[in-house]
Scaffold this motif. Structure first.
Motif, short mmCIF file in Angstrom:
data_model
loop_
_atom_site.label_atom_id
_atom_site.label_comp_id
_atom_site.label_asym_id
_atom_site.label_seq_id
_atom_site.Cartn_x
_atom_site.Cartn_y
_atom_site.Cartn_z
N ILE A 1 5.09 -3.64 -0.89
CA ILE A 1 4.04 -2.74 -1.37
C ILE A 1 4.68 -1.74 -2.32
CG2 ILE A 1 2.60 -2.95 0.69
CD1 ILE A 1 3.59 -0.12 1.49
N LEU A 2 3.86 -1.16 -3.19
CA LEU A 2 4.32 -0.09 -4.05
C LEU A 2 4.49 1.19 -3.23
CD1 LEU A 2 1.95 -0.70 -7.08
CD2 LEU A 2 4.38 -1.29 -6.92
N ILE B 1 9.60 0.03 -4.51
CA ILE B 1 8.77 -0.77 -3.60
C ILE B 1 9.37 -0.71 -2.20
CG2 ILE B 1 7.91 -2.33 -5.39
CD1 ILE B 1 9.98 -4.39 -4.44
N SER C 1 -0.06 8.92 12.85
CA SER C 1 0.16 9.36 11.46
C SER C 1 0.77 10.75 11.45
CB SER C 1 -1.16 9.41 10.71
OG SER C 1 -1.74 8.13 10.65
N SER D 1 3.45 4.05 -3.89
CA SER D 1 2.19 4.81 -3.90
C SER D 1 1.20 4.31 -2.85
CB SER D 1 1.55 4.75 -5.29
OG SER D 1 1.24 3.40 -5.63
N GLN D 2 1.41 3.11 -2.33
CA GLN D 2 0.53 2.55 -1.30
C GLN D 2 1.01 2.85 0.12
OE1 GLN D 2 1.05 -1.44 -2.89
NE2 GLN D 2 -1.14 -1.53 -3.34
N ALA D 3 2.18 3.43 0.25
CA ALA D 3 2.78 3.66 1.57
C ALA D 3 2.23 4.91 2.23
CB ALA D 3 4.29 3.77 1.43
N LYS D 4 2.21 4.88 3.55
CA LYS D 4 1.81 6.03 4.36
C LYS D 4 2.77 6.07 5.54
CE LYS D 4 -2.12 7.84 6.91
NZ LYS D 4 -3.50 7.56 7.35
N TRP E 1 4.11 -6.98 8.46
CA TRP E 1 2.66 -6.93 8.61
C TRP E 1 2.23 -7.50 9.95
CZ3 TRP E 1 0.47 -4.09 5.00
CH2 TRP E 1 1.08 -3.99 3.76
N CYS F 1 7.82 -4.48 3.89
CA CYS F 1 7.06 -4.15 5.10
C CYS F 1 6.92 -5.35 6.03
CB CYS F 1 5.67 -3.67 4.73
SG CYS F 1 5.64 -2.23 3.69
#
Length: 68
Positions: free
Chosen positions: A41-42, A6, A65, A44-47, A11, A9
């Protein structure tokens, strides 16, 4: 042992801390933080993104990005 990666973050407030400029770039104001009680966040949800301070208004940072 089972592990789930995890990320912790920070926000930005969706109502007052984010805007889109005339060229379509998203800008964030790190002085307008939100969701402090739910920071995770997991993986897999990160960018991955980068932030560049706006030269015209230093309160705002442009979100960039990585190439996909």
């Amino acid at each position: 042992m089972f592990r789930i990666p995890i990320f912790n973050c920070d926000w930005v407030d969706n109502k007052n801390g984010i805007r889109v400029d005339d060229l379509g770039f998203t800008l964030v104001d790190f002085n307008k933080m939100a969701h402090k009680s739910d920071p995770f966040i997991l993986a897999s949800q990160a960018k991955q993104v980068f932030y560049v301070q706006d030269e015209l208004d230093p309160r705002w940072s442009v979100v960039l990005s990585t190439p996909q």
